[in-house]
Design a protein around this motif. Structure first.
Motif, short mmCIF file in Angstrom:
data_model
loop_
_atom_site.label_atom_id
_atom_site.label_comp_id
_atom_site.label_asym_id
_atom_site.label_seq_id
_atom_site.Cartn_x
_atom_site.Cartn_y
_atom_site.Cartn_z
N ALA A 85 34.56 57.33 37.83
CA ALA A 85 34.13 56.28 38.47
C ALA A 85 33.42 55.24 37.38
O ALA A 85 33.68 54.10 37.23
N ALA A 86 32.73 56.08 36.44
CA ALA A 86 32.24 55.07 35.18
C ALA A 86 33.12 54.66 34.25
O ALA A 86 33.04 53.56 33.73
N GLN A 87 34.32 55.55 34.23
CA GLN A 87 35.41 55.00 33.13
C GLN A 87 35.97 53.84 34.01
O GLN A 87 36.43 53.14 33.22
N GLU A 88 36.38 53.79 35.35
CA GLU A 88 36.95 52.94 35.82
C GLU A 88 36.00 51.71 36.09
O GLU A 88 36.52 50.47 35.73
N ALA A 89 34.70 51.73 36.18
CA ALA A 89 33.84 50.54 35.96
C ALA A 89 33.66 49.98 34.62
O ALA A 89 33.70 48.63 34.42
N ALA A 90 33.93 50.71 33.55
CA ALA A 90 34.01 50.26 32.09
C ALA A 90 35.20 49.59 31.91
O ALA A 90 35.11 48.48 31.29
N GLU A 91 36.27 50.00 32.37
CA GLU A 91 37.45 49.35 32.31
C GLU A 91 37.55 48.08 33.17
O GLU A 91 38.25 47.13 32.48
N ALA A 92 36.97 47.96 34.23
CA ALA A 92 36.91 46.75 34.97
C ALA A 92 35.93 46.05 34.03
O ALA A 92 36.38 44.32 34.26
N THR A 93 34.99 46.16 33.54
CA THR A 93 33.81 45.19 32.82
C THR A 93 34.84 44.65 31.68
O THR A 93 34.68 43.67 31.33
N LEU A 94 35.67 45.64 31.08
CA LEU A 94 36.39 45.14 29.75
C LEU A 94 37.36 44.18 30.33
O LEU A 94 37.76 43.05 29.62
N ALA A 95 38.14 44.15 31.54
CA ALA A 95 38.99 43.15 32.06
C ALA A 95 38.22 41.99 31.93
O ALA A 95 39.04 41.02 31.97
N GLU A 96 37.17 42.03 32.85
CA GLU A 96 36.53 40.98 33.06
C GLU A 96 36.09 40.33 31.78
O GLU A 96 36.27 38.79 31.71
N GLU A 97 35.57 40.75 30.82
CA GLU A 97 35.29 40.31 29.77
C GLU A 97 36.44 39.75 28.82
O GLU A 97 36.31 38.51 28.31
N THR A 98 37.45 40.31 28.91
CA THR A 98 38.72 39.91 28.30
C THR A 98 39.05 38.47 29.00
O THR A 98 39.61 37.50 28.30
N ALA A 99 39.14 38.55 30.31
CA ALA A 99 39.39 37.33 31.05
C ALA A 99 38.51 36.12 30.79
O ALA A 99 38.81 34.90 30.67
N ALA A 100 37.14 36.39 30.75
CA ALA A 100 36.25 35.47 30.30
C ALA A 100 36.51 35.01 28.80
O ALA A 100 36.31 33.72 28.79
N ARG A 101 36.73 35.84 28.04
CA ARG A 101 37.13 35.35 26.55
C ARG A 101 38.32 34.31 26.69
O ARG A 101 38.37 33.48 26.16
N ALA A 102 39.39 34.78 27.22
CA ALA A 102 40.63 34.00 27.48
C ALA A 102 40.26 32.65 28.06
O ALA A 102 40.57 31.58 27.70
N GLU A 121 37.89 38.47 17.89
CA GLU A 121 37.37 38.80 19.34
C GLU A 121 38.15 39.98 19.94
O GLU A 121 37.89 41.09 20.29
N GLU A 122 39.69 39.65 19.62
CA GLU A 122 40.59 40.73 20.02
C GLU A 122 40.34 42.16 19.43
O GLU A 122 40.55 43.22 19.81
N ALA A 123 40.13 41.87 18.09
CA ALA A 123 39.99 43.11 17.03
C ALA A 123 38.60 43.96 17.71
O ALA A 123 38.93 45.23 17.73
N ASP A 124 37.76 43.04 17.86
CA ASP A 124 36.41 43.83 18.34
C ASP A 124 36.81 44.31 19.83
O ASP A 124 36.19 45.81 19.85
N ALA A 125 37.52 43.78 20.56
CA ALA A 125 37.71 44.45 21.79
C ALA A 125 38.73 45.48 21.74
O ALA A 125 38.22 46.66 22.39
N ARG A 126 39.54 45.70 20.96
CA ARG A 126 40.50 47.00 20.85
C ARG A 126 39.65 47.84 19.95
O ARG A 126 39.72 49.04 20.57
N ALA A 127 38.60 47.58 19.32
CA ALA A 127 37.63 48.59 18.72
C ALA A 127 36.87 49.29 19.55
O ALA A 127 36.69 50.41 19.62
N ALA A 128 36.31 48.34 20.55
CA ALA A 128 35.47 48.72 21.34
C ALA A 128 36.27 49.92 22.44
O ALA A 128 35.92 50.89 23.02
N ARG A 129 37.65 49.41 22.91
CA ARG A 129 38.26 49.91 23.81
C ARG A 129 38.71 51.43 23.14
O ARG A 129 38.74 52.38 23.80
#
Length: 291
Positions: free
Chosen positions: A84-101, A197-205
């Motif tokens: 569940a924590a992993q899914e929440a983290a993935e959802a947060t990453l998706a939201e952050e990616t959408a917000a950055r876009a 930002e994409e590089a930072d997001a990839r590194a965080a992922r």
């Protein structure tokens, strides 16, 4: 007859002397009977204790099974929580990616609007300059019309105005080019920022995926250790059950041997009693013959 009478009296004396021994044997039989009863009570108590010990071992084995089941259930719950924590983290990453876009799109739109505004201002400035030039030209023409004699000055003024107009055109072209370069530079900087930002997001992922892999390996090792502990507990319970079975068999053998010894003693006592009864029958027959 006196000799026979004396022999009979001697035999009676022997019987009188043998009676205390018989009474002692009977007393010994009574003592042996009491000892056998006490031994049977002790054996019954030992059997009860062995049964209680076996029941306790069975209860301990059941507790070990329940503990193993509880550990397995807790491990499953921890695994579900991690998922569940992993899914929440993935959802947060998706939201952050959408917000950055969305933010990048808004910034690109602002840069386009700024470039359009700069072009519009340049066009307005050019129109204002043209209007001013036209007004100046009209004033000059009016003045030239009034000063018909001063055509050379008018021509010089027209030449100066043409040069100024050409200079203004060159300056406006230069400013437009600078505005275009500024807009291109802003777009390039926005693209570079987006790439960073994409590089930072990839590194965080990647870091999150590595952490998840480490957690999964740790959970697998913990589950293996818990399974091994459960197997060891089951093996100990089986060994204790086997030891309890061996103890029960030993107690049963001891009780059987005690019963056989008691039967042998009873058989010996019966044989002695039969011998005494036979001797008493012989004495009775002797007394009858004497009478």
């Amino acid at each position: 007859a006196r000799a026979a009478q004396e022999a009979a009296e001697a035999k009676l004396a022997e019987e009188a002397a043998a009676r205390p021994a018989q009474e002692a044997a009977e007393a010994k039989l009574a003592v042996d009977t009491d000892a056998s009863a006490a031994q049977e009570a002790v054996e019954a108590k030992l059997a009860e204790e062995a049964a209680a010990k076996a029941a306790k071992k069975a209860a301990d084995a059941k507790l070990a099974e329940e503990a193993a089941a509880r550990v397995a259930r807790e491990a499953a719950e921890a695994k579900l929580a991690a998922r569940a924590a992993q899914e929440a983290a993935e959802a947060t990453l998706a939201e952050e990616t959408a917000a950055r876009a969305a933010q990048e799109a808004a910034e690109a739109k602002l840069a386009e609007e700024a470039a359009a505004k700069a072009a519009q201002e340049a066009a307005e400035a050019k129109l204002a300059e043209e209007a001013a030039a036209k007004a100046a030209q009209e004033a000059a023409e009016a003045k030239l019309a009034e000063e018909a004699g001063d055509r050379a000055a008018q021509e010089a003024a027209e030449t100066q105005l043409a040069e100024e107009a050409a200079a203004r055109g060159a300056q406006e072209a230069t400013e437009a080019k600078l505005a275009e370069e500024a807009a291109a530079k802003a777009a390039q900087e926005a693209a570079e920022a987006k790439l960073e930002e994409e590089a930072d997001a990839r590194a965080a992922r990647d870091a999150a995926e590595e952490k998840l892999a480490e957690d999964a390996a740790a959970r697998a090792a913990q589950e293996a250790a818990e399974a091994k502990l459960a197997e060891e507990a089951a093996a100990r319970a089986a060994q204790e059950a086997a030891e309890a079975n061996v103890a029960e068999e030993a107690a049963a053998r001891a009780a059987q041997e005690a019963a056989e010894a008691k039967l042998a003693e009873e058989a010996a006592a019966r044989a002695a009693q039969e011998a005494a009864e036979a001797k008493m029958a012989e004495e009775s027959a002797a007394r009858a013959a004497q009478e």
